[in-house]
Design a protein around this motif. Sequence first.
Motif, PDB file in Angstrom:
ATOM      1  N   ASP A  67       0.850  -1.186   0.000  1.00  0.00           N
ATOM      2  CA  ASP A  67       0.000   0.000   0.000  1.00  0.00           C
ATOM      3  C   ASP A  67       0.885   1.237   0.000  1.00  0.00           C
ATOM      4  O   ASP A  67       1.523   1.553   0.992  1.00  0.00           O
ATOM      5  N   ASP A  68       0.955   1.912  -1.133  1.00  0.00           N
ATOM      6  CA  ASP A  68       1.830   3.072  -1.282  1.00  0.00           C
ATOM      7  C   ASP A  68       1.002   4.220  -1.845  1.00  0.00           C
ATOM      8  O   ASP A  68      -0.043   3.996  -2.440  1.00  0.00           O
ATOM      9  N   ALA A  69       1.491   5.462  -1.646  1.00  0.00           N
ATOM     10  CA  ALA A  69       0.774   6.604  -2.222  1.00  0.00           C
ATOM     11  C   ALA A  69       0.653   6.438  -3.734  1.00  0.00           C
ATOM     12  O   ALA A  69      -0.362   6.804  -4.331  1.00  0.00           O
ATOM     13  N   ALA A  70       1.667   5.855  -4.366  1.00  0.00           N
ATOM     14  CA  ALA A  70       1.693   5.742  -5.827  1.00  0.00           C
ATOM     15  C   ALA A  70       1.009   4.483  -6.356  1.00  0.00           C
ATOM     16  O   ALA A  70       0.700   4.389  -7.536  1.00  0.00           O
ATOM     17  N   PHE A  71       0.816   3.487  -5.500  1.00  0.00           N
ATOM     18  CA  PHE A  71       0.208   2.238  -6.003  1.00  0.00           C
ATOM     19  C   PHE A  71      -0.416   1.401  -4.894  1.00  0.00           C
ATOM     20  O   PHE A  71      -0.080   1.548  -3.710  1.00  0.00           O
ATOM     21  N   LYS A  72      -1.334   0.563  -5.333  1.00  0.00           N
ATOM     22  CA  LYS A  72      -1.848  -0.520  -4.497  1.00  0.00           C
ATOM     23  C   LYS A  72      -1.450  -1.787  -5.245  1.00  0.00           C
ATOM     24  O   LYS A  72      -2.089  -2.136  -6.234  1.00  0.00           O
ATOM     25  N   ALA A  73      -0.351  -2.394  -4.838  1.00  0.00           N
ATOM     26  CA  ALA A  73       0.177  -3.523  -5.620  1.00  0.00           C
ATOM     27  C   ALA A  73       0.033  -4.836  -4.860  1.00  0.00           C
ATOM     28  O   ALA A  73       0.116  -4.872  -3.627  1.00  0.00           O
ATOM     29  N   TYR A  74      -0.204  -5.887  -5.601  1.00  0.00           N
ATOM     30  CA  TYR A  74      -0.288  -7.236  -5.039  1.00  0.00           C
ATOM     31  C   TYR A  74       0.779  -8.100  -5.697  1.00  0.00           C
ATOM     32  O   TYR A  74       0.916  -8.093  -6.926  1.00  0.00           O
ATOM     33  N   THR A 107       2.639  -5.878 -21.256  1.00  0.00           N
ATOM     34  CA  THR A 107       2.475  -4.870 -20.199  1.00  0.00           C
ATOM     35  C   THR A 107       3.684  -4.851 -19.273  1.00  0.00           C
ATOM     36  O   THR A 107       4.416  -5.840 -19.160  1.00  0.00           O
ATOM     37  N   LEU A 108       3.875  -3.716 -18.594  1.00  0.00           N
ATOM     38  CA  LEU A 108       5.032  -3.544 -17.712  1.00  0.00           C
ATOM     39  C   LEU A 108       4.685  -3.994 -16.283  1.00  0.00           C
ATOM     40  O   LEU A 108       3.614  -3.686 -15.772  1.00  0.00           O
ATOM     41  N   ILE A 109       5.602  -4.730 -15.677  1.00  0.00           N
ATOM     42  CA  ILE A 109       5.458  -5.099 -14.270  1.00  0.00           C
ATOM     43  C   ILE A 109       5.892  -3.897 -13.441  1.00  0.00           C
ATOM     44  O   ILE A 109       7.002  -3.401 -13.599  1.00  0.00           O
ATOM     45  N   GLY A 110       4.999  -3.405 -12.600  1.00  0.00           N
ATOM     46  CA  GLY A 110       5.276  -2.173 -11.856  1.00  0.00           C
ATOM     47  C   GLY A 110       6.036  -2.407 -10.562  1.00  0.00           C
ATOM     48  O   GLY A 110       6.311  -3.547 -10.173  1.00  0.00           O
ATOM     49  N   PRO A 111       6.389  -1.303  -9.863  1.00  0.00           N
ATOM     50  CA  PRO A 111       6.986  -1.431  -8.544  1.00  0.00           C
ATOM     51  C   PRO A 111       5.973  -2.040  -7.569  1.00  0.00           C
ATOM     52  O   PRO A 111       4.780  -1.956  -7.844  1.00  0.00           O
ATOM     53  N   PRO A 112       6.423  -2.632  -6.488  1.00  0.00           N
ATOM     54  CA  PRO A 112       7.793  -2.658  -5.979  1.00  0.00           C
ATOM     55  C   PRO A 112       8.654  -3.802  -6.516  1.00  0.00           C
ATOM     56  O   PRO A 112       9.742  -4.022  -5.987  1.00  0.00           O
ATOM     57  N   MET A 113       8.213  -4.513  -7.569  1.00  0.00           N
ATOM     58  CA  MET A 113       9.078  -5.550  -8.150  1.00  0.00           C
ATOM     59  C   MET A 113      10.395  -4.869  -8.575  1.00  0.00           C
ATOM     60  O   MET A 113      10.374  -3.943  -9.382  1.00  0.00           O
ATOM     61  N   SER A 146      -2.992  -5.256  -9.445  1.00  0.00           N
ATOM     62  CA  SER A 146      -2.470  -4.024  -8.846  1.00  0.00           C
ATOM     63  C   SER A 146      -3.078  -2.816  -9.559  1.00  0.00           C
ATOM     64  O   SER A 146      -3.502  -2.920 -10.721  1.00  0.00           O
ATOM     65  N   SER A 147      -3.089  -1.670  -8.859  1.00  0.00           N
ATOM     66  CA  SER A 147      -3.445  -0.439  -9.567  1.00  0.00           C
ATOM     67  C   SER A 147      -2.416   0.637  -9.248  1.00  0.00           C
ATOM     68  O   SER A 147      -1.888   0.712  -8.137  1.00  0.00           O
ATOM     69  N   TYR A 148      -2.107   1.441 -10.273  1.00  0.00           N
ATOM     70  CA  TYR A 148      -1.066   2.468 -10.147  1.00  0.00           C
ATOM     71  C   TYR A 148      -1.676   3.828 -10.435  1.00  0.00           C
ATOM     72  O   TYR A 148      -2.385   3.981 -11.431  1.00  0.00           O
ATOM     73  N   ASN A 193      11.113  12.554  -3.271  1.00  0.00           N
ATOM     74  CA  ASN A 193       9.654  12.661  -3.084  1.00  0.00           C
ATOM     75  C   ASN A 193       8.853  12.127  -4.273  1.00  0.00           C
ATOM     76  O   ASN A 193       7.634  12.083  -4.224  1.00  0.00           O
ATOM     77  N   LYS A 194       9.554  11.721  -5.341  1.00  0.00           N
ATOM     78  CA  LYS A 194       8.857  11.050  -6.447  1.00  0.00           C
ATOM     79  C   LYS A 194       8.977   9.535  -6.319  1.00  0.00           C
ATOM     80  O   LYS A 194       8.560   8.789  -7.214  1.00  0.00           O
ATOM     81  N   GLY A 195       9.621   9.086  -5.251  1.00  0.00           N
ATOM     82  CA  GLY A 195       9.749   7.645  -5.040  1.00  0.00           C
ATOM     83  C   GLY A 195      10.947   7.025  -5.749  1.00  0.00           C
ATOM     84  O   GLY A 195      11.134   5.813  -5.718  1.00  0.00           O
ATOM     85  N   MET A 196      11.791   7.892  -6.382  1.00  0.00           N
ATOM     86  CA  MET A 196      12.961   7.364  -7.095  1.00  0.00           C
ATOM     87  C   MET A 196      14.135   7.209  -6.131  1.00  0.00           C
ATOM     88  O   MET A 196      14.327   8.041  -5.240  1.00  0.00           O
TER      89      MET A 196
END
Length: 288
Positions: A67-74, A107-113, A146-148, A193-196
């Motif tokens: 659970d992140d500000a930028a994504f809800k990833a599973y 499709t691209l596999i998103g973070p946090p992978m 997941s949703s980003y 602050n952009k998560g990078m």
Amino acid sequence: MRTFLRVALCIVLAGQGAASWAQDDALLMRGKYLMEGVVACANCHIARDDKGQPLFDKGLSGGMFFDDAAFKAYAPNITPDPETGIGKWTDAQLAKAIREGIRPDGTLIGPPMPVPFYRNLSDSDLAAIIAYLKAQPAIKHQVKKSSYNIPLPPNYGPPVAHVDLPATTNTLKYGEYLANIGHCMDCHTPRNNKGMLVTARLGAGGQVIKWPAGGEAVTPNLTPDESGLKSWSDAQIARAIRDGVDKSGTHLKRIMAFDWYQNIDDSDMKALITYLRSLKPEPFAYAK
Ligand code: HEC
Ligand code: HEC
């Protein structure tokens, strides 16, 4: 018994199958060592109970929620179940997913992978990891999508055609390789602050990690600064990585992947520590 059968069969098939079986065995053993050790994909992909404890019998069937500000990833099911896992993926498709973060459907596999770190996986280690994945029991477990709410980039860089395994005799280079495939710096480097990741301060810690069911922790500084590992002995660093106990004897939170890192062997541990000691000393600071 198993060895006996194998020897008997090898005699029957002498000249044809024997050599490739030996190779398959070596590949699987390397895959097991990596996956149940420094690579620790399971730290994210293993199924867990509601207290965050790993459910080893459910294997890599996924479900962990980030659970992140930028994504809800599973974390998806990466067991060979054909419907809910990666059972229908070819070796080449799995290789592209792990090392480049691109699924068979494009499709691209998103973070946090931590794909940017896995771009460093050598061809042989990637093959070993895939052999291990395919040898796991298939477990049916449908994981949510997941949703980003950030735009994902089109890719993580150009296709990775070929990566050599660094020589183990080059302790520093090999240690860096292990730290990359163990994605240590993904957690132990501050983020902006952009998560990078702020790579100029590699290993300085200060990243706040929210771990599903495992609470929250700020990653410590792994650089050879006073606020980092400068005064730690090699044995103390090894104990933290393998046993999850820090210099003062305090138990670390399970966010740190010691459940897997405990299997890192002595020469790999030495290489990892050599690498950590080579980092630019950076002071610790909270990233957020
Ligand atoms: C830090 C957590 C984390 C680690 C470590 C990690 N993954 Fe993932 N992985 C994820 C998440 C989260 C996703 C889903 C991202 C998305 O939905 O776009 C994912 C997606 C995947 C997918 C795509 C599956 C699908 O059905 O779409 C594969 C394959 C995969 N990971 C394999 C691996 C392997 C192999 C490793 C170790 C070499 C690994 N992962 C390590 C978190 C992680
Ligand atoms: C998923 C995130 C994550 C990954 C990946 C990770 N760590 Fe950690 N690590 C942590 C966190 C969080 C702590 C502190 C836990 C706590 O405060 O209880 C920690 C603690 C440590 C400590 C103890 C330092 C201290 O000052 O207490 C060492 C040493 C360490 N990690 C090394 C490593 C190495 C080497 C790797 C890669 C092989 C690695 N970590 C990978 C999150 C991670």
